[in-house]
Design an enzyme around this catalytic site. Structure first.
Site, PDB file in Angstrom:
ATOM      1  N   PHE A  62      10.011  12.048  -3.288  1.00 38.93           N
ATOM      2  CA  PHE A  62       8.774  12.138  -4.052  1.00 38.93           C
ATOM      3  C   PHE A  62       7.930  10.867  -3.958  1.00 38.93           C
ATOM      4  O   PHE A  62       6.888  10.772  -4.622  1.00 38.93           O
ATOM      5  CB  PHE A  62       9.077  12.499  -5.506  1.00 38.93           C
ATOM      6  CG  PHE A  62       9.786  13.825  -5.633  1.00 38.93           C
ATOM      7  CD1 PHE A  62       9.278  14.951  -5.011  1.00 38.93           C
ATOM      8  CD2 PHE A  62      10.971  13.932  -6.342  1.00 38.93           C
ATOM      9  CE1 PHE A  62       9.934  16.173  -5.100  1.00 38.93           C
ATOM     10  CE2 PHE A  62      11.639  15.140  -6.438  1.00 38.93           C
ATOM     11  CZ  PHE A  62      11.121  16.273  -5.817  1.00 38.93           C
ATOM     12  N   ILE A 115     -23.156  16.030  -9.844  1.00 36.27           N
ATOM     13  CA  ILE A 115     -23.460  15.981  -8.415  1.00 36.27           C
ATOM     14  C   ILE A 115     -22.279  15.365  -7.674  1.00 36.27           C
ATOM     15  O   ILE A 115     -21.726  14.346  -8.101  1.00 36.27           O
ATOM     16  CB  ILE A 115     -24.721  15.138  -8.138  1.00 36.27           C
ATOM     17  CG1 ILE A 115     -25.966  15.800  -8.740  1.00 36.27           C
ATOM     18  CG2 ILE A 115     -24.920  14.914  -6.643  1.00 36.27           C
ATOM     19  CD1 ILE A 115     -26.369  17.102  -8.073  1.00 36.27           C
ATOM     20  N   GLU A 169       4.748  12.050 -11.027  1.00 35.09           N
ATOM     21  CA  GLU A 169       4.937  10.975 -10.049  1.00 35.09           C
ATOM     22  C   GLU A 169       3.628  10.315  -9.642  1.00 35.09           C
ATOM     23  O   GLU A 169       3.564   9.091  -9.477  1.00 35.09           O
ATOM     24  CB  GLU A 169       5.644  11.505  -8.788  1.00 35.09           C
ATOM     25  CG  GLU A 169       7.067  11.973  -9.014  1.00 35.09           C
ATOM     26  CD  GLU A 169       7.159  13.443  -9.370  1.00 35.09           C
ATOM     27  OE1 GLU A 169       8.290  13.975  -9.410  1.00 35.09           O
ATOM     28  OE2 GLU A 169       6.099  14.072  -9.605  1.00 35.09           O
ATOM     29  N   ASP A 197     -17.174  12.587 -11.798  1.00 34.08           N
ATOM     30  CA  ASP A 197     -16.695  13.958 -11.565  1.00 34.08           C
ATOM     31  C   ASP A 197     -15.529  13.949 -10.590  1.00 34.08           C
ATOM     32  O   ASP A 197     -14.535  14.660 -10.781  1.00 34.08           O
ATOM     33  CB  ASP A 197     -17.831  14.819 -10.998  1.00 34.08           C
ATOM     34  CG  ASP A 197     -18.881  15.184 -12.030  1.00 34.08           C
ATOM     35  OD1 ASP A 197     -18.519  15.787 -13.052  1.00 34.08           O
ATOM     36  OD2 ASP A 197     -20.063  14.866 -11.817  1.00 34.08           O
ATOM     37  N   GLY A 198     -15.661  13.149  -9.525  1.00 40.56           N
ATOM     38  CA  GLY A 198     -14.597  13.092  -8.533  1.00 40.56           C
ATOM     39  C   GLY A 198     -13.286  12.605  -9.121  1.00 40.56           C
ATOM     40  O   GLY A 198     -12.212  13.114  -8.774  1.00 40.56           O
ATOM     41  N   ASP A 233      20.832  20.069  -2.487  1.00 43.98           N
ATOM     42  CA  ASP A 233      19.440  20.418  -2.794  1.00 43.98           C
ATOM     43  C   ASP A 233      18.644  20.784  -1.545  1.00 43.98           C
ATOM     44  O   ASP A 233      17.588  21.407  -1.635  1.00 43.98           O
ATOM     45  CB  ASP A 233      18.747  19.272  -3.534  1.00 43.98           C
ATOM     46  CG  ASP A 233      19.089  19.273  -5.017  1.00 43.98           C
ATOM     47  OD1 ASP A 233      19.481  20.332  -5.536  1.00 43.98           O
ATOM     48  OD2 ASP A 233      18.968  18.208  -5.653  1.00 43.98           O
ATOM     49  N   GLY A 286     -11.151   2.872  -5.605  1.00 47.01           N
ATOM     50  CA  GLY A 286     -11.803   3.488  -4.451  1.00 47.01           C
ATOM     51  C   GLY A 286     -11.265   4.890  -4.292  1.00 47.01           C
ATOM     52  O   GLY A 286     -12.010   5.862  -4.455  1.00 47.01           O
ATOM     53  N   HIS A 291     -23.570   3.627  -2.253  1.00 51.08           N
ATOM     54  CA  HIS A 291     -23.783   4.723  -3.194  1.00 51.08           C
ATOM     55  C   HIS A 291     -24.711   4.240  -4.314  1.00 51.08           C
ATOM     56  O   HIS A 291     -24.244   3.725  -5.334  1.00 51.08           O
ATOM     57  CB  HIS A 291     -22.453   5.178  -3.792  1.00 51.08           C
ATOM     58  CG  HIS A 291     -21.447   5.630  -2.784  1.00 51.08           C
ATOM     59  ND1 HIS A 291     -20.820   4.750  -1.926  1.00 51.08           N
ATOM     60  CD2 HIS A 291     -20.958   6.862  -2.493  1.00 51.08           C
ATOM     61  CE1 HIS A 291     -19.983   5.434  -1.148  1.00 51.08           C
ATOM     62  NE2 HIS A 291     -20.057   6.701  -1.456  1.00 51.08           N
ATOM     63  N   HIS A 297      18.574   8.988  -4.236  1.00 48.98           N
ATOM     64  CA  HIS A 297      18.773  10.184  -3.422  1.00 48.98           C
ATOM     65  C   HIS A 297      18.076   9.966  -2.080  1.00 48.98           C
ATOM     66  O   HIS A 297      17.182  10.699  -1.672  1.00 48.98           O
ATOM     67  CB  HIS A 297      18.227  11.429  -4.128  1.00 48.98           C
ATOM     68  CG  HIS A 297      18.959  11.761  -5.399  1.00 48.98           C
ATOM     69  ND1 HIS A 297      19.085  10.863  -6.438  1.00 48.98           N
ATOM     70  CD2 HIS A 297      19.604  12.897  -5.790  1.00 48.98           C
ATOM     71  CE1 HIS A 297      19.772  11.416  -7.423  1.00 48.98           C
ATOM     72  NE2 HIS A 297      20.117  12.654  -7.050  1.00 48.98           N
TER      73      HIS A 297
END
Length: 668
Positions: free
Chosen positions: A437, A190, A410, A158-159, A469, A117, A29, A461
């Site tokens: 989670f 971009i 999380e 931006d990513g 639940d 990354g 890149h 849990h």
């Protein structure tokens, strides 16, 4: 201040090295490296306190490239500033066993602070770095004697800002007022798919301002004076993290590739590289060229040694004034608990019914004073996971307590824990939530294993036994999914005694992360369980007296199913079946044992082997063999009291006995 012409040629050297390295690799890149070369130049030559001769100097400023795809920017700058990274390694960019892999890898390349990354991870890691810095500063600094005083710098793309993990991390960083964070947002507009106008249109600066950040803007990435001005302003803000939004142009200098999506993730091509070099006033026929005056100008070895020497003098003065603190500093640097911690671990009486999450709470508060720099918390579930150091205080904007209220975050909790672990090795962190989670945390958990971090994951849990639940909260496939991560030790203790052993394993491991899976429901404390046997991964819990080491049947179980398997084995014994029960709290540790021990625990000649675990059977074939069987859950859970769910799904003594007899008949 540096000569303007020399500064510009240094910046262009970074650009041309980035172009040449990506072109030689035919992968990478180049665009971001070309755009942000001025920022990288300033950070490494003027802004950051760092020591190329000693990348692990404790009080260095930390730099994180959250936009890890742009790693050639950092590699080129590290090479020029004097780190042990040769020009030959730039020529071997992205090649087998090079020091310049396709994304930054900690413990691999000198000067790399974190493996980045997956976008957003480095951004969130930086929050962990800042938490660790503040915690250590409050513990060790004294007026006029500050030995922990450094900043965290990060480049985000931006990513990165599109990923949800950064939104979570930005929120908690603002809440905690982490003023040592200075982040640079590369607003080049971009992405690989094109302009951000098609996917990312909110006001990112305003978003950070709303989250409590100090925000500034730089309209031109090449304006060194404006960059210096905004960085100085950010350094002066002590009570808020800072974001500097930099308008850049991807592939700056390349006449046909600038501001194009193609320049984001692909080599420019030989013709465009030549055109870019000509536009920059560079010889298009020279590759990997570093002018002598640029190399001399950018080398920071002498400056780094002077900075480190000045800090060592401060450390010496501080040590003389505060010998007890210095002794504590040295002990904490070992990364090990203080002597006496093993003797302080609790002992649970057989027959006592204790949820392993409650046992874990007692263990934590038994060893807390022996690991004074262990910090962590839960994703808004401390009351449920029981992972709190009583009396340890809350980490806030005004006090660096040991207990971190991560909030319902999380994703970023996992990444922040990794950042704390990466910071110095002086702080061993943990993060906690429900096992279900761990899905939200998986990117960070994977990176903790990939980076061999001292991150500790405490998940409660841990099965359908949690009950009402229902299936949305009941883990089924998670044991297998987590066991699939290389270098992660997944430990599911059978009772309170094994929970003590599991925590002991977690505190003693130095080469990677440990995950504990603990119950919500109470379990009997078994007379047969062994604390220290957990470190071997599996052991013989019980065997029929008539077996004499040669059982007819082996029952293999983990966690809350061990006591069911044990009761079933005793029933089988009454029916003349010589049964053995093996508790297997950690497959990874058992795999690491000598083959002789593994064969002793699970005799190869015994073909009748039945696994009993409240999850999918995936992976158990390795232990039960081709002729063995598994009592497993190959579907999702159900909403009902936990005991009812377990019984309905086959985790009863009667069903284990029936399946055992059927298996023995089949393989006899």
């Amino acid at each position: 201040m540096a000569n303007t012409d020399l500064s510009n040629r240094s910046i262009d050297t970074i650009r041309t090295l980035a172009m040449d390295a990506v072109q030689a690799a035919n992968a990478g890149h180049p665009g971001t490296a070309m755009a942000l070369a001025p920022l990288a130049y300033l950070l490494y030559t003027e802004v950051m306190d760092h020591s190329p001769a000693n990348p692990q100097w404790p009080d260095r400023d930390r730099f994180l490239l959250s936009a890890g795809h742009a790693c050639i920017l950092q590699y080129a700058t590290l090479q020029l500033s004097g780190y042990n990274l040769s020009l030959e390694e730039l020529k071997r960019f992205r090649q087998w066993e090079s020091l310049t892999p396709g994304h930054p890898e900690v413990h691999h390349t000198p000067g790399i602070e974190a493996t980045t990354g997956p976008l957003g991870q480095g951004y969130a890691n930086g929050v962990g770095f800042a938490i660790a810095e503040r915690f250590l500063a409050e513990r060790y600094n004294r007026p006029y004697d500050e030995i922990v005083d450094h900043r965290v710098y990060c480049i985000a793309s931006d990513g990165d800002l599109m990923e949800g993990v950064t939104n979570e991390a930005a929120s908690i960083a603002g809440t905690l007022g982490l003023g040592k964070l200075i982040y640079f947002y590369d607003d080049n507009r971009i992405t690989i798919d094109g302009t951000t106008s098609v996917s990312f249109t909110e006001d990112r600066a305003a978003r950070h301002e709303a989250q409590g950040w100090h925000v500034q803007r730089v309209d031109d990435a090449n304006d060194l004076d404006r960059l210096r001005e905004t960085i100085a302003s950010a350094q002066a803000v002590a009570d808020r993290p800072s974001l500097i939004v930099i308008r850049s142009h991807i592939a700056y200098g390349a006449p046909h590739a600038v501001d194009t999506a193609k320049a984001h993730g692909a080599p420019l091509g030989e013709e465009e590289v030549r055109a870019a070099k000509q536009a920059l006033g560079w010889d298009p026929d020279r590759k990997f060229y570093v002018p002598d005056d640029v190399r001399e100008h950018m080398n920071q070895t002498a400056r780094g040694l002077a900075l480190e020497d000045a800090w060592q003098q401060k450390l010496s003065v501080w040590s003389a004034k505060y010998p007890a603190l210095r002794e504590d500093w040295d002990q904490v640097h070992t990364g090990r608990p203080r002597p006496g911690w093993v003797e302080a671990l609790p002992v649970f009486e057989p027959g006592e019914d204790v949820a392993t999450r409650d046992a874990g709470a007692k263990v934590m508060n038994a060893f807390k004073r022996y690991v004074p720099t262990m910090i962590g918390g839960a994703a808004d579930l401390v009351e449920s996971t029981k992972t709190e150091f009583k009396g340890g205080g809350l980490f806030s904007a005004t006090h660096a307590g040991r207990n971190i209220a991560f909030g319902i975050r999380e994703h970023s909790m996992g990444s922040i824990v990794n950042g704390i672990s990466l910071h110095s090795g002086m702080v061993k962190p943990y993060g906690s939530t429900f096992l279900i989670f761990s899905d939200y945390m998986r990117p960070a958990v994977r990176l903790s294993a990939l980076s061999r971090l001292q991150s500790l994951w405490v998940w409660t849990h841990d099965s359908v036994g949690l009950g009402e639940d229902g299936p949305t909260h009941q883990p089924v496939e998670h044991y297998a999914a987590l066991r699939a991560i290389p270098f992660l030790w997944f430990v599911r203790p059978a009772d309170a005694t094994e929970t003590v052993g599991a925590w002991k394993v977690a505190l003693e491991r130095e080469d990677g992360p440990v995950a504990l899976a603990l119950t919500r429901q109470k379990l009997p404390t078994l007379e047969e369980t062994q604390r220290d046997a957990v470190a071997r991964g599996a052991y013989v819990l019980w065997e029929s007296e008539e077996a004499n080491g040669q059982p007819d049947l082996v029952l293999l179980a983990t966690g809350s199913e061990v006591h069911v398997a044990l009761d079933a084995a005793k029933q089988l014994d009454l029916q003349g079946v010589r049964a053995r029960v093996v508790s297997m709290p950690c497959w990874e540790l058992f795999e690491a044992q000598p083959p002789e021990y593994r064969d002793e625990v699970i005799p190869p000649e015994v073909r009748a082997r039945l696994s009993v675990e409240a999850g999918v059977a995936l992976g158990w074939r390795k232990w039960v063999g081709d002729e063995g069987d598994s009592i497993s859950i190959e579907h999702f859970g159900a909403s009902a009291p936990g005991g009812t769910v377990l019984e309905k799904f086959g985790y009863s003594v009667d069903n284990v006995v029936a399946r055992s007899l059927a298996l023995r008949t089949r393989v006899s």
